[in-house]
Design a protein around this motif. Sequence first.
Motif, mmCIF file in Angstrom:
data_model
loop_
_atom_site.group_PDB
_atom_site.id
_atom_site.type_symbol
_atom_site.label_atom_id
_atom_site.label_comp_id
_atom_site.label_asym_id
_atom_site.label_seq_id
_atom_site.Cartn_x
_atom_site.Cartn_y
_atom_site.Cartn_z
ATOM 1 N N PHE A 137 -43.049 56.551 43.541
ATOM 2 C CA PHE A 137 -43.996 56.867 44.857
ATOM 3 C C PHE A 137 -44.194 57.965 45.127
ATOM 4 O O PHE A 137 -44.958 59.047 44.745
ATOM 5 C CB PHE A 137 -42.156 57.331 46.127
ATOM 6 C CG PHE A 137 -41.550 55.494 45.759
ATOM 7 C CD1 PHE A 137 -41.183 55.628 44.989
ATOM 8 C CD2 PHE A 137 -41.623 54.415 46.497
ATOM 9 C CE1 PHE A 137 -39.502 54.390 44.590
ATOM 10 C CE2 PHE A 137 -40.996 53.665 45.870
ATOM 11 C CZ PHE A 137 -40.058 53.419 45.128
ATOM 12 N N ARG B 117 -44.580 56.279 52.399
ATOM 13 C CA ARG B 117 -43.899 56.656 51.662
ATOM 14 C C ARG B 117 -43.715 54.814 50.674
ATOM 15 O O ARG B 117 -43.511 53.759 51.093
ATOM 16 C CB ARG B 117 -42.360 56.109 51.103
ATOM 17 C CG ARG B 117 -41.907 57.159 49.495
ATOM 18 C CD ARG B 117 -40.641 58.628 48.922
ATOM 19 N NE ARG B 117 -41.127 59.158 50.107
ATOM 20 C CZ ARG B 117 -39.849 60.257 50.290
ATOM 21 N NH1 ARG B 117 -38.733 60.221 49.175
ATOM 22 N NH2 ARG B 117 -40.219 61.171 50.687
ATOM 23 N N PRO C 206 -37.828 52.034 48.403
ATOM 24 C CA PRO C 206 -37.521 53.406 48.376
ATOM 25 C C PRO C 206 -36.279 53.384 48.542
ATOM 26 O O PRO C 206 -35.344 54.008 48.182
ATOM 27 C CB PRO C 206 -38.426 54.325 49.793
ATOM 28 C CG PRO C 206 -39.920 53.235 50.004
ATOM 29 C CD PRO C 206 -39.592 51.753 49.262
ATOM 30 N N TRP D 123 -33.555 61.561 44.454
ATOM 31 C CA TRP D 123 -35.319 61.518 44.516
ATOM 32 C C TRP D 123 -35.392 63.718 44.204
ATOM 33 O O TRP D 123 -35.091 63.659 45.013
ATOM 34 C CB TRP D 123 -35.726 61.466 45.875
ATOM 35 C CG TRP D 123 -35.839 60.091 46.566
ATOM 36 C CD1 TRP D 123 -35.157 59.560 46.974
ATOM 37 C CD2 TRP D 123 -37.032 59.749 46.381
ATOM 38 N NE1 TRP D 123 -35.143 58.500 47.414
ATOM 39 C CE2 TRP D 123 -36.470 58.699 46.906
ATOM 40 C CE3 TRP D 123 -38.525 59.260 46.038
ATOM 41 C CZ2 TRP D 123 -36.957 56.843 47.312
ATOM 42 C CZ3 TRP D 123 -39.249 58.502 46.074
ATOM 43 C CH2 TRP D 123 -38.482 57.305 47.107
#
Length: 129
Positions: free
Chosen positions: A37, A45, A113, A119
Amino acid sequence: QVQLVESGGGLVQAGGSLRLSCAASGRTFSSYAMGWFRQAPGKEREFVAAISRSATITYYADSVKGRFTISRDNAKNTVYLQMNSLKPEDTAVYYCAATVIRLGGGSYRYTGPNNYDYWGQGTQVTVSS
């Protein structure tokens, strides 16, 4: 638990290339589909690319299709994003993420997301005109 660490960002002129890497910790890397991303200042995002657990399925945002390539090496616990023909509008912080979602089957959940479980901290990509 999976820890992700991105690298490879930097400053490049328009038309240039960069290769981002995302190294994952743990033995279960191959259990996750992976995504990239990006987030530009003042913007949400956005999805860039995703790759399935076995690398047989890949998806790309229309804005990067034909210029970016996602790949993975499960033996090295690493996912890559090769970025060619870079444009100033590609400037953003790039994040890799891991998800238990299975790609394919017509679902677009991989673009969200909120559907990713882990992440990285992000790596800055700046493309000058």
